[in-house]
Design an enzyme around this catalytic site. Structure first.
Site, PDB file in Angstrom:
ATOM      1  CG  ASN A  38      -0.779  -6.483 -20.500  1.00 19.06           C
ATOM      2  OD1 ASN A  38      -1.848  -6.400 -21.097  1.00 19.06           O
ATOM      3  ND2 ASN A  38       0.287  -7.022 -21.044  1.00 19.06           N
ATOM      4  CD  GLU A  56       0.042  -8.280 -23.800  1.00 28.16           C
ATOM      5  OE1 GLU A  56       1.184  -8.552 -23.399  1.00 28.16           O
ATOM      6  OE2 GLU A  56      -0.303  -7.140 -24.139  1.00 28.16           O
ATOM      7  CB  CYS A 105       0.866  -4.309 -25.012  1.00 28.21           C
ATOM      8  SG  CYS A 105       2.451  -3.466 -25.090  1.00 28.21           S
TER       9      CYS A 105
END
Length: 594
Positions: free
Chosen positions: A282, A286, A284
């Protein structure tokens, strides 16, 4: 079993900060057709709780749905837990797309490339973020059989995706976010590494290079590295691995991009290896995901579980934390059930794997309440203990849910088969919690305090949000240290550096740029060891940091088996989201400065 009596705090409902109210009004509270608010923050949490608890009707009578609606409401209303933004925005509305993030496949065919763009537009319009790996696209200048022309390459298509994102606001309330990944063996990798220069280019993308262990070993041995055509598998050229690595390091030092995604580490922990390799994350980083897969995220507010009785030492309420983790895990599983999926492929794999990502925010504030410096072995040990506890309790809850509701559909193709019936293929993830931490009036994710007084920009368009850390103000009040000198120092510099407070207080409240980068990474490693998915963490570097500092951190991250790494050197970009200190022309809440 969940003890619902342990969920609600004994305190009055947490008070929202002025900035929290602004964010709620601008992004989350529902309005009527005339633009007037038709709900309060309390109504927002009730709307979400009621919508999510409807999933309980699939397995239980209405009385159970009512019971769990109350449990869901209280963990949000007491700011013990908040779900990701799309759930807060859309649950109980006509939109009903509740997932935070998606990975979309980009295949080497014009129609399929633009299908991915269409899906991305729909996801971002509904409040989600998107991740892509562009490595299947043929390199720039490659011959195209169908037209007799030449291919424009992955970076050119990234720019098209970037331009589309520029004109789509997520859910009509925030700009879309993307992750763009290109594998290190792709022939266009050198162009990809520099594609965000000059500043402002493809600025709706975070960039990461897909790194293999083989490449890192070539870097370590100063060996050659082969760039390979993604379709023909022919070697296009060979370059020194170290040259390519140095380019990544230099550009990260210059701008923060690209980060690194360690694909071999990710796939070594893939819970459903029979379904394929994970090649993207995704926006960012994570949540590594398979094509079309999505994830529903939520975060425990750790600082709320650090409590203090009169004249006693602060402590962590582990019993209350355990109950909240259990309710939050059930909440996120229910979200999967009531979610509106934008395509059949998204629905099929979401229900197939039922991935959720429960993490934490308020880590730095919690440490400050415990009077434990972020830059200490005690803090790192507590990070391991806390995340191990959350991970274990979430796993237990998922096992209990599987007993009552059944395992996820692809369980027999997972690493849990045939031993452990479990409801969710993954359960934990550490997200950035940018806006939900503002609502909770706590520090974001597992990051240290960026500053004790700061101005936050580019969250609500052009509005500046000034803020002074409330945990610090409470601490100064408790120990009688809130003198004019101290408060003015905080306001002007954003730190306690030149104030007259004792050194041990300065250590407790050290800010991100005062903390050695190695300690940032130690915290990331500690949390990753007990997290199913991955950890979104920025390693903040002072402006004077060298490229060797970046090299050392990137290398240490690979060796430590984190799943990805991102750095940001202070003032390396003209535009930053948070600025230490508060200008004298900025209005600050008078209560905070009294």
């Amino acid at each position: 079993m969940v003890n619902l009596q342990n969920i609600s705090t004994k305190l009055l409902m947490a008070r929202f900060s002025e900035n929290a109210l602004k964010v709620l009004q601008r992004r989350y509270l529902c309005k009527n057709t005339r633009g007037n608010f038709i709900e309060t923050a309390d109504d927002l949490f009730r709307r979400v709780a009621k919508a999510v608890a409807k999933a309980e009707l699939v397995w239980s009578p209405p009385s159970e749905a009512v019971k769990w609606e109350e449990a869901f409401y209280h963990i949000m209303d007491d700011l013990l837990f908040l779900p990701n933004s799309p759930t807060l925005m859309n649950a109980g509305t006509s939109l009903s797309q509740l997932s935070a993030c998606f990975v979309l496949p980009v295949e080497d065919h014009m129609e399929k490339i633009f299908n991915a763009l269409k899906w991305a537009a729909l996801v971002q319009q509904s409040g989600g973020g998107t991740g892509f790996n562009f490595s299947s696209l043929r390199p720039r200048h490659d011959f195209v059989n169908g037209t007799g022309g030449s291919a424009s390459g992955p970076v050119s298509f990234m720019k098209i995706f970037d331009a589309a994102t520029e004109h789509i606001k997520q859910g009509g309330k925030r700009r879309g976010a993307n992750m763009g990944i290109l594998n290190v063996e792709h022939p266009d990798i050198e162009e990809f590494i520099v594609c965000k220069r000059p500043e402002g280019a493809v600025h709706n993308f975070n960039l990461s290079v897909g790194i293999s262990d083989e490449f890192m070993e070539a870097v370590s041995s100063h060996g050659p590295w082969k760039l390979i055509h993604p379709n023909t598998k022919a070697v296009v050229k060979s370059i020194p691995a170290r040259n390519l690595w140095d380019s990544m390091v230099e550009n990260a030092w210059l701008s923060g991009d690209p980060g690194l995604v360690f694909l071999d580490t990710i796939n070594a922990q893939n819970p459903t290896p029979q379904l394929g390799k994970m090649e993207a994350t995704n926006p960012c980083g994570e949540v590594p995901l398979l094509p079309f897969e999505s994830c529903n995220l939520g975060s425990i507010n750790f600082s709320q579980f650090v409590q203090r009785e009169k004249n006693k030492e602060p402590f962590i309420n582990w019993e209350q934390l355990a109950s909240t983790v259990a309710v939050a895990t059930r909440f996120l599983d229910d979200v999967i059930e009531i979610n509106h999926y934008l395509t059949p492929e998204m629905e099929r794999i979401a229900l197939g794997n039922r991935k959720i990502g429960l993490g934490i925010m308020g880590w730095a504030d919690g440490l400050c309440k415990l009077e434990v410096p972020y830059e200490s072995n005690e803090a790192v040990r507590l990070a391991k203990k806390t995340m191990e506890f959350i991970n274990d309790r979430s796993f237990r809850s998922s096992v209990e849910l599987a007993s009552a509701r059944g395992v996820f559909n692809n369980w027999n193709k997972s690493i849990y088969f045939p031993g452990t019936p479990v409801r969710n293929a993954t359960r934990t993830s550490i997200a950035p919690t940018g806006t939900i931490s503002i609502i909770a009036n706590t520090s974001p994710s597992i990051e240290p305090l960026f500053a004790l007084a700061y101005e936050r920009k580019h969250v609500l368009e052009d509005e500046t949000l000034p803020e002074i850390n409330q945990t610090l103000l409470n601490y100064l009040d408790l120990y009688g240290l809130n003198s004019t000198n101290v408060l003015e120092c905080i306001k002007s510099t954003g730190t306690l550096g030149s104030s007259i407070v004792p050194s041990h207080v300065k250590n407790i409240f050290k800010t991100a740029l005062e903390i050695k980068p190695a300690w940032h990474l130690k915290h990331q490693i500690a949390f990753q060891q007990h997290t199913d998915n991955a950890v979104s963490k920025t390693i903040n570097l002072p402006s004077a940091s060298s490229m060797k500092d970046v090299d050392d951190i990137y290398t240490a991250a690979w060796k430590s088996k984190v799943k990805g790494i991102t750095i940001f050197r202070d003032r390396s970009r003209a535009t930053q989201v948070i600025h230490p200190g508060i200008r004298t022309t900025t209005k600050v809440c008078k209560i905070c400065m009294e």
